[in-house]
Motif scaffolding. Structure first.
Motif, PDB file in Angstrom:
ATOM      1  N   LYS A 144      -4.243 -32.818  15.195  1.00 26.44           N
ATOM      2  CA  LYS A 144      -4.519 -31.612  15.150  1.00 26.44           C
ATOM      3  C   LYS A 144      -4.269 -30.971  13.861  1.00 26.44           C
ATOM      4  O   LYS A 144      -3.442 -31.461  12.927  1.00 26.44           O
ATOM      5  N   GLY A 145      -4.995 -29.935  13.269  1.00 31.89           N
ATOM      6  CA  GLY A 145      -4.828 -29.357  11.973  1.00 31.89           C
ATOM      7  C   GLY A 145      -5.213 -30.293  11.005  1.00 31.89           C
ATOM      8  O   GLY A 145      -6.179 -30.956  11.158  1.00 31.89           O
ATOM      9  N   ALA A 146      -4.469 -30.256   9.716  1.00 32.25           N
ATOM     10  CA  ALA A 146      -4.895 -30.910   8.575  1.00 32.25           C
ATOM     11  C   ALA A 146      -3.702 -31.737   8.030  1.00 32.25           C
ATOM     12  O   ALA A 146      -3.308 -31.097   6.989  1.00 32.25           O
ATOM     13  N   PRO A 147      -3.215 -32.785   8.579  1.00 31.16           N
ATOM     14  CA  PRO A 147      -2.245 -33.451   8.044  1.00 31.16           C
ATOM     15  C   PRO A 147      -2.302 -34.319   6.799  1.00 31.16           C
ATOM     16  O   PRO A 147      -1.484 -34.943   6.200  1.00 31.16           O
ATOM     17  N   GLY A 148      -3.699 -34.573   6.435  1.00 39.53           N
ATOM     18  CA  GLY A 148      -3.882 -35.226   5.172  1.00 39.53           C
ATOM     19  C   GLY A 148      -4.897 -36.424   5.501  1.00 39.53           C
ATOM     20  O   GLY A 148      -4.656 -37.514   4.662  1.00 39.53           O
ATOM     21  N   VAL A 149      -5.882 -36.243   6.441  1.00 36.35           N
ATOM     22  CA  VAL A 149      -6.639 -37.519   6.766  1.00 36.35           C
ATOM     23  C   VAL A 149      -7.456 -37.628   5.592  1.00 36.35           C
ATOM     24  O   VAL A 149      -7.666 -38.805   5.296  1.00 36.35           O
ATOM     25  N   THR A 150      -8.067 -36.710   5.187  1.00 32.01           N
ATOM     26  CA  THR A 150      -9.226 -36.798   3.901  1.00 32.01           C
ATOM     27  C   THR A 150      -8.232 -37.373   2.807  1.00 32.01           C
ATOM     28  O   THR A 150      -8.888 -38.432   2.034  1.00 32.01           O
ATOM     29  N   SER A 151      -7.272 -37.197   2.238  1.00 33.38           N
ATOM     30  CA  SER A 151      -6.636 -37.672   1.350  1.00 33.38           C
ATOM     31  C   SER A 151      -6.240 -38.923   1.523  1.00 33.38           C
ATOM     32  O   SER A 151      -6.373 -39.839   0.556  1.00 33.38           O
ATOM     33  N   ARG A 175       1.587 -33.456  -7.707  1.00 31.07           N
ATOM     34  CA  ARG A 175       1.007 -33.780  -9.062  1.00 31.07           C
ATOM     35  C   ARG A 175       0.035 -34.791  -8.929  1.00 31.07           C
ATOM     36  O   ARG A 175      -1.395 -34.586  -9.167  1.00 31.07           O
ATOM     37  N   PRO A 176       0.138 -35.919  -8.494  1.00 33.21           N
ATOM     38  CA  PRO A 176      -1.190 -37.063  -8.337  1.00 33.21           C
ATOM     39  C   PRO A 176      -2.141 -36.521  -7.249  1.00 33.21           C
ATOM     40  O   PRO A 176      -3.212 -36.852  -7.273  1.00 33.21           O
ATOM     41  N   GLU A 177      -1.799 -35.818  -6.162  1.00 34.38           N
ATOM     42  CA  GLU A 177      -2.450 -35.213  -5.169  1.00 34.38           C
ATOM     43  C   GLU A 177      -4.003 -34.497  -5.702  1.00 34.38           C
ATOM     44  O   GLU A 177      -4.896 -34.266  -5.147  1.00 34.38           O
ATOM     45  N   ARG A 178      -3.599 -33.888  -6.937  1.00 33.11           N
ATOM     46  CA  ARG A 178      -4.655 -33.095  -7.581  1.00 33.11           C
ATOM     47  C   ARG A 178      -5.910 -34.136  -7.827  1.00 33.11           C
ATOM     48  O   ARG A 178      -7.140 -33.516  -8.108  1.00 33.11           O
TER      49      ARG A 178
END
Length: 330
Positions: free
Chosen positions: A10-17, A218-221
């Motif tokens: 559910k939602g957006a927990p960070g699958v794309t990242s 920071r690195p997530e950018r």
């Protein structure tokens, strides 16, 4: 080749990242597929190799019509784009309506993805439900990985979703993919992440514990196309390497770590490349990429000239191939 799918409950927990991280650190070439049934966002996140925005053409929108008449695996890469940093990307559909309309074609795509020549496929399946069209793609994967946050609501939703998925996969028998779980948390909340995975696995002991990914703003950018200095030294990338190692181990002989000249080759983030200086390498040494600098064996050249040529060749190799040992989504 291997097919790995990542999903959320559910939602957006960070699958794309997480998908982007794994695709970039994988030991072999990868194709990152945006198969989010609610509409993908890789299109909006990353620039192309030329610095311009990625476009929907080519992508899934141009590949799906071909799937109606069968699909050759060699055609898949023809519909991908190269993101800044060198990652092959198959951009997704824009809306959930497009995903629903193409639901019958996902099995054909799954077969083609499993046979892309020389390339493993990492799928961002987004939020996955029992009636999701992309479920027919996910259930043909070698490994299906749920992404959960170290939060009570995320844990509860994942437990509910795994109840449905395990029942669905059980009907596939021996062809069912293995299911794993990875937790995302802040650097200071790693104990909570471990607890989240343990809580879910208490009801699903057969689900693989794939550890956790330490999120850091920071690195997530990088996941939005912004430049980040020395990302390989961050906890995000270090924990990503641990996740990749566990995924490779779970896949077994389907994937063999390659330390040769693979495009996704990486180095230990805790070490520096040794400085190159005249006399540091000789004609008898094998360079890091395994390709002799001197070419075919022949008469030994002058010693001093050989040392200088080797040192110059090493410096040139590093200038020409900086991306080989660095983050690929920069």
């Amino acid at each position: 080749m291997a097919l790995i799918s990542f999903f959320s409950a559910k939602g957006a927990p960070g699958v794309t990242s997480t998908s982007m991280l794994v695709a970039a650190l994988w030991p072999r070439p990868t194709l990152l597929v945006d198969a989010d049934g609610n509409g993908g966002d890789l299109l909006m996140r990353l620039p192309s190799a030329s610095g311009l925005a990625l476009t929907q053409h080519p992508g899934l929108l141009t590949l799906l019509p071909l799937a109606r008449h069968g699909l050759s695996s060699g055609v898949v890469l023809d519909h991908s784009q190269v993101a800044l940093g060198g990652q092959q990307v198959l951009v997704g559909l824009e809306t959930s309506e497009q995903a629903e309309a193409s639901a019958a074609l996902w099995p054909t795509l799954a077969r083609a993805f499993r046979e892309v020549p020389g390339t493993d496929v990492v799928v961002d399946a987004g939020q996955l439900a029992a009636r999701s069209g992309q479920l027919s793609l996910v259930q043909r994967s070698d490994l299906v990985v749920g992404v959960v946050r170290a939060e009570p609501a995320s844990v509860m939703h994942m437990r509910e979703r795994l109840t449905v998925l395990t029942q669905t996969f059980a009907a596939l028998g021996a062809d069912a993919p293995r299911i794993g779980l990875v937790a995302l948390s802040g650097v200071q909340r790693q104990d909570e992440a471990s607890s989240a995975v343990a809580t879910v696995r208490a009801d699903f002991p057969d689900v693989l514990d794939l550890g956790q990914v330490a999120l850091d703003p920071r690195p997530e950018r990088m996941f939005h196309g912004d430049p980040v200095s020395r990302p390989e030294r961050t906890m995000l990338v270090r924990s990503g390497r641990s996740l990749v190692e566990r995924l490779v181990a779970a896949l077994g002989p389907a994937v063999v770590l390659d330390t040769g000249t693979d495009e996704h080759e990486t180095t230990d983030p805790t070490t520096e490349d040794p400085p190159s200086a005249p006399g540091a390498a000789t004609g008898q040494e094998e360079p890091a990429d395994g390709i002799p600098e001197g070419g075919p064996a022949g008469p030994a050249p002058d010693a001093d000239a050989g040392e200088q040529d080797a040192a110059q060749g090493e410096r040139r190799r590093r200038r020409e191939r900086p991306g080989k040992k660095r983050w690929t989504l920069r």
